[in-house]
Design a protein around this motif. Structure first.
Motif, short mmCIF file in Angstrom:
data_model
loop_
_atom_site.label_atom_id
_atom_site.label_comp_id
_atom_site.label_asym_id
_atom_site.label_seq_id
_atom_site.Cartn_x
_atom_site.Cartn_y
_atom_site.Cartn_z
N GLY A 159 -16.64 -17.77 52.93
CA GLY A 159 -17.39 -17.27 51.79
C GLY A 159 -16.87 -17.90 50.52
N HIS A 189 -21.54 -29.02 54.33
CA HIS A 189 -20.73 -27.80 54.38
C HIS A 189 -21.70 -26.63 54.21
CE1 HIS A 189 -17.14 -25.26 53.40
NE2 HIS A 189 -18.00 -24.62 52.63
N HIS A 193 -23.06 -22.55 54.85
CA HIS A 193 -22.74 -21.14 55.06
C HIS A 193 -23.92 -20.49 55.77
CE1 HIS A 193 -19.00 -20.37 52.59
NE2 HIS A 193 -19.21 -21.65 52.41
N ARG A 210 -8.97 -22.62 55.54
CA ARG A 210 -9.10 -22.71 54.07
C ARG A 210 -10.23 -21.78 53.58
NH1 ARG A 210 -12.90 -23.45 50.34
NH2 ARG A 210 -13.86 -25.06 51.63
N ASP A 211 -11.46 -22.10 53.91
CA ASP A 211 -12.59 -21.35 53.36
C ASP A 211 -12.58 -19.91 53.88
OD1 ASP A 211 -14.89 -20.87 51.95
OD2 ASP A 211 -16.06 -22.48 52.84
N ASN A 255 -18.99 -19.12 56.77
CA ASN A 255 -19.46 -20.47 57.11
C ASN A 255 -20.25 -20.36 58.40
OD1 ASN A 255 -16.42 -20.93 55.91
ND2 ASN A 255 -17.82 -22.55 55.31
#
Ligand code: ZN
Length: 321
Positions: free
Chosen positions: A243, A211, A213, A14-15, A253
């Motif tokens: 991102g 979560h 990064h 996803r991310d 991430n």
């Protein structure tokens, strides 16, 4: 979380995929998810129910969810931007849905074109929809406090503002809130302060996940700060893909391979087989030619004589029984 100390939640499909230009084929997504689940990863955020014209990379999320649901023991998570997305996620059979809510209202307006009042209304509507499902099919509903550590548009975000919004989201019916360092502004001291502040507003049980990064290289340090305060779920992305398209410069991430290495080296059980996890990288890299993948452990390999707590356990189990 039977048998593990920390739940590593893979968010790359996803991310990661939403922030790169390449579009991964459905078959490659399936191969990635299957291989990572086979490596022992128990939760994967497989996509996002946003309109295909906004994120064509994730247009096949319903099909990905349908496939991922066939993998035994895997928690299938998705992101939803609104009630319509939650309806689609529930219809597809997602086990966990996350509504990202930007603590920076400016970011919220840019990202999903919604004010905080509108996001709270969406939270209430989604909570109602979740509760209307039969008990055994009810997804877990998390509200993710994004830009919690700072925003590329607003800059610093007051901690009291994060706590207040967290409290409002819980009152609106979310099962829990999570803290997201969308723009990579966090540092270990800030992580500890913000977890304490938000927990004093929502209670310890309502904040268990981070979560993070790795924008400024502090991802693992921040993860460790969270672990110190009892955080039990950490999002990460294979190869550090990731991102936010609305936070310029925010890329990547924390790297799943490096995170699992750190946790296992510390003797914390993740349930993840590191050798198998490192092999998954080849599937992703082959499907995304030309895209950057990050991580130190994949390059350096595992230290000689490295003790994997997960595999040690398995051996102990087979000897016992
Ligand atoms: Zn993110």
């Amino acid at each position: 979380m039977t048998g593990i100390d920390v739940l590593v939640s893979e968010v790359g499909p996803r991310d990661g995929l939403q922030s790169i230009d390449s579009i991964m084929s459905l078959d490659a997504k399936k191969a990635w998810i299957a291989a990572e689940a086979a490596a022992g990863v128990r939760e994967i955020e497989v996509g996002s129910f946003v309109p295909a014209h906004i994120l064509p990379q994730l247009a096949d999320t319903a099909e990905v969810v349908a496939y991922a649901r066939t993998i035994p023991g895997l928690t299938v998570a998705v992101l939803v931007p609104n009630l319509k997305g939650a309806e689609a996620a529930i219809a597809a059979g997602a086990h966990k849905i996350t509504l990202p809510v930007s603590v920076s209202e400016t970011h919220s307006l840019k990202n999903v074109r919604r004010t905080h009042a509108q996001m709270l209304e969406a939270t209430r509507a989604i909570a109602e929809l979740v509760r209307a499902q039969p008990a055994d099919q009810r997804p877990h509903f998390e509200a993710g406090l994004s830009t919690a550590f700072g925003c590329t548009i607003e800059g610093a975000i007051p901690e009291a503002q994060v706590a207040r919004l967290g409290e409002q989201l819980m009152a609106a019916g979310a099962d829990e809130v999570g803290l997201s360092d969308t723009s990579g502004y966090a540092d270990p001291a800030a992580v500890k302060r913000l977890i304490s502040t938000v927990r004093s507003a929502v209670g310890d049980a309502a904040l268990t996940g981070l979560h993070l990064h790795n924008t400024r290289g502090l991802g693992l340090a921040n993860a460790l700060a969270g672990l110190d305060l009892g955080i039990t779920t950490l999002d990460a992305s294979l190869g550090g893909l990731g991102g936010c398209p609305f936070a310029p410069g925010a890329s990547g991430n924390i790297v799943t391979e490096d995170l699992v290495f750190m946790l296992e080296a510390m003797g914390l059980k993740t349930g993840v087989d590191l050798d198998k996890l490192l092999a998954v990288r080849r599937i992703v890299q082959a499907a995304l030619p030309g895209e950057d993948m990050y991580g130190f452990t994949p390059d350096a390999g595992l230290p000689l004589g490295f003790r994997r707590s997960t595999q040690t356990d398995r051996t102990a189990g087979s000897e016992a029984g």
